[in-house]
Design a protein around this motif. Sequence first.
Motif, PDB file in Angstrom:
ATOM      1  N   ASP A 274       0.802  -1.231   0.034  1.00  0.00           N
ATOM      2  CA  ASP A 274       0.058  -0.015   0.197  1.00  0.00           C
ATOM      3  C   ASP A 274       0.808   1.437   0.119  1.00  0.00           C
ATOM      4  N   LEU A 275       1.953   1.313   0.538  1.00  0.00           N
ATOM      5  CA  LEU A 275       2.895   2.414   0.646  1.00  0.00           C
ATOM      6  C   LEU A 275       3.671   2.629  -0.722  1.00  0.00           C
ATOM      7  N   GLU A 276       3.975   1.710  -1.401  1.00  0.00           N
ATOM      8  CA  GLU A 276       4.794   1.822  -2.490  1.00  0.00           C
ATOM      9  C   GLU A 276       4.427   2.796  -3.482  1.00  0.00           C
ATOM     10  N   PRO A 277       3.196   2.957  -3.993  1.00  0.00           N
ATOM     11  CA  PRO A 277       2.857   4.250  -4.706  1.00  0.00           C
ATOM     12  C   PRO A 277       3.237   5.561  -4.118  1.00  0.00           C
ATOM     13  N   HIS A 278       3.439   5.705  -2.912  1.00  0.00           N
ATOM     14  CA  HIS A 278       3.579   6.995  -2.088  1.00  0.00           C
ATOM     15  C   HIS A 278       4.756   7.446  -2.233  1.00  0.00           C
ATOM     16  N   CYS A 279       5.902   6.783  -2.434  1.00  0.00           N
ATOM     17  CA  CYS A 279       7.202   7.089  -2.039  1.00  0.00           C
ATOM     18  C   CYS A 279       8.420   6.508  -3.058  1.00  0.00           C
ATOM     19  N   LYS A 280       9.516   7.219  -2.955  1.00  0.00           N
ATOM     20  CA  LYS A 280      10.729   6.363  -3.979  1.00  0.00           C
ATOM     21  C   LYS A 280      10.991   5.313  -3.826  1.00  0.00           C
ATOM     22  N   SER A 281      11.269   4.822  -2.472  1.00  0.00           N
ATOM     23  CA  SER A 281      11.722   3.498  -1.847  1.00  0.00           C
ATOM     24  C   SER A 281      11.187   3.157  -0.590  1.00  0.00           C
ATOM     25  N   ILE A 282      11.107   1.925  -0.371  1.00  0.00           N
ATOM     26  CA  ILE A 282      10.852   1.354   1.074  1.00  0.00           C
ATOM     27  C   ILE A 282      11.764   0.345   1.368  1.00  0.00           C
ATOM     28  N   THR A 283      12.287   0.509   2.578  1.00  0.00           N
ATOM     29  CA  THR A 283      13.200  -0.405   3.183  1.00  0.00           C
ATOM     30  C   THR A 283      12.422  -1.119   4.284  1.00  0.00           C
ATOM     31  N   PRO A 284      12.283  -2.124   4.565  1.00  0.00           N
ATOM     32  CA  PRO A 284      11.441  -2.871   5.495  1.00  0.00           C
ATOM     33  C   PRO A 284      12.419  -3.176   6.480  1.00  0.00           C
ATOM     34  N   LEU A 285      11.929  -2.784   7.671  1.00  0.00           N
ATOM     35  CA  LEU A 285      12.727  -3.367   9.102  1.00  0.00           C
ATOM     36  C   LEU A 285      11.881  -4.317   9.954  1.00  0.00           C
ATOM     37  N   THR A 286      11.595  -5.458   9.841  1.00  0.00           N
ATOM     38  CA  THR A 286      10.722  -6.278  10.431  1.00  0.00           C
ATOM     39  C   THR A 286      11.201  -6.760  11.613  1.00  0.00           C
ATOM     40  N   PHE A 287      10.340  -7.061  12.693  1.00  0.00           N
ATOM     41  CA  PHE A 287      10.685  -7.792  13.704  1.00  0.00           C
ATOM     42  C   PHE A 287       9.283  -8.959  13.943  1.00  0.00           C
ATOM     43  N   GLY A 288       9.424  -9.735  14.993  1.00  0.00           N
ATOM     44  CA  GLY A 288       8.240 -10.408  15.218  1.00  0.00           C
ATOM     45  C   GLY A 288       7.178  -9.855  15.955  1.00  0.00           C
ATOM     46  N   ASP A 289       5.984 -10.448  16.035  1.00  0.00           N
ATOM     47  CA  ASP A 289       4.760  -9.785  16.217  1.00  0.00           C
ATOM     48  C   ASP A 289       4.756  -9.513  17.831  1.00  0.00           C
ATOM     49  N   HIS A 290       4.396  -8.462  17.994  1.00  0.00           N
ATOM     50  CA  HIS A 290       4.486  -7.839  19.451  1.00  0.00           C
ATOM     51  C   HIS A 290       5.853  -7.782  19.936  1.00  0.00           C
ATOM     52  N   HIS A 291       6.799  -7.584  19.326  1.00  0.00           N
ATOM     53  CA  HIS A 291       8.232  -7.459  19.651  1.00  0.00           C
ATOM     54  C   HIS A 291       8.521  -6.416  20.518  1.00  0.00           C
ATOM     55  N   TYR A 292       9.241  -6.755  21.622  1.00  0.00           N
ATOM     56  CA  TYR A 292       9.802  -5.448  22.571  1.00  0.00           C
ATOM     57  C   TYR A 292      11.063  -5.246  22.107  1.00  0.00           C
ATOM     58  N   PHE A 293      11.209  -4.109  21.964  1.00  0.00           N
ATOM     59  CA  PHE A 293      12.743  -3.578  21.456  1.00  0.00           C
ATOM     60  C   PHE A 293      13.722  -3.248  22.341  1.00  0.00           C
TER      61      PHE A 293
END
Length: 399
Positions: A274-293
């Motif tokens: 959904d975000l791809e059409p709105h910006c030059k590039s997307i860099t995903p930084l993913t963690f597990g669900d409910h992850h405490y940083f």
Amino acid sequence: MRREGDFISINEWLLPLSWIYSIVVRFRNRMFDLGILKSHTYKIPVIAVGNITVGGAGKTPHVEHLVRLFQDKIQVAVLSRGYKRKTRGYVLADADSTVRDIGDEPYQMLRKFPKAYVAVDKKRNNGIVRLTTDEATNNVDVILLDDAYQHRYVKPGINILLIDYHRLIIYDRMLPAGRLREPSKGKQRADMVIITKCPKDLKPMEFRVLTRALNLFPYQDLFFTTLEYGRLEPLFPDEASPVASAEKPLAEIPAETSVLLLTGIASPQQMIDDLEPHCKSITPLTFGDHHYFKAKDIRRINEAFEALPEPRMIITTEKDAARLYEVEGLSDDVRKNLFALPIRIKFMLDQEENFNHKILSYVQKNSRNSILVKTKDDIKPKDSNHSGERPRRISFRDN
């Protein structure tokens, strides 16, 4: 455009374990069906929202829709398990509660709906009793059970099953080979089924195909919802740069912006698409669900953002934002350019009025302390209470 069922992957080599797990789950459900394990009903309207798959099906925005439906009419309470919280037992949230006290999703609810009661308890029966009897909350009119479709010790008045369009249960398999927590036959317990996260461009024929494929009973109502994104909200507005200090719609993101998409949710792919059409590039930084940083995660975030070319920004979910408010170590540049992206649901096929009517009608027929029960012929006093004759359970099976 991704289509139905396209996020599903089956680990064929784990199917023997899935077969064993299926036997255990079917046996448990049979114990409830036979009444050997007891499901409890209550004198207060109870609405359960959940799914039968592992991972996000959009429970939180659907519960939020129900809270908005009720909040200006009656006293609503949200009861959740409080997944990954650091406390035990029943906890009623207040202004001093933290994400570690109640969990990220309840904390998100608390911040967005300060007039609603937000409570957590792994034992939902105990939580319902506390909400309806404790002096601080005994004026509650309706209880929303978040992620409780499989919590069969409670028999809700309305059971709402959510099915992710991209993870249709008819294509999935039981854990651990697939993502199902119980066989797809479990959909029969639902009064309402909602196919969530639908593409906005679904054709009439596709709605009909999905309806036939699910093969619901006549007493079950089928709805379709899609996601709508709100205005980006700075997490730390007092520290934000002038450019990033105000809320803004996705359409106002400069086309040359590089985005770091920071998520700790079960299914981030839909946001990426959904975000791809709105910006030059997307860099995903993913963690597990409910992850405490942790400290090492914060370093990763700082380094990943620093590596992006300018102009740049970080976008995260509201659920992740709940866990980011209190972390330490985020660089000044990150804090100045960190935004949360609110999500709401939108009913398709003009179904919202019908959905809302069914929900409000159920509460009206079962509530004894609500302005919703006021009619031309039956005006209840404002100080009426929940005591008295037990109202029958209204199910759409009765219609």
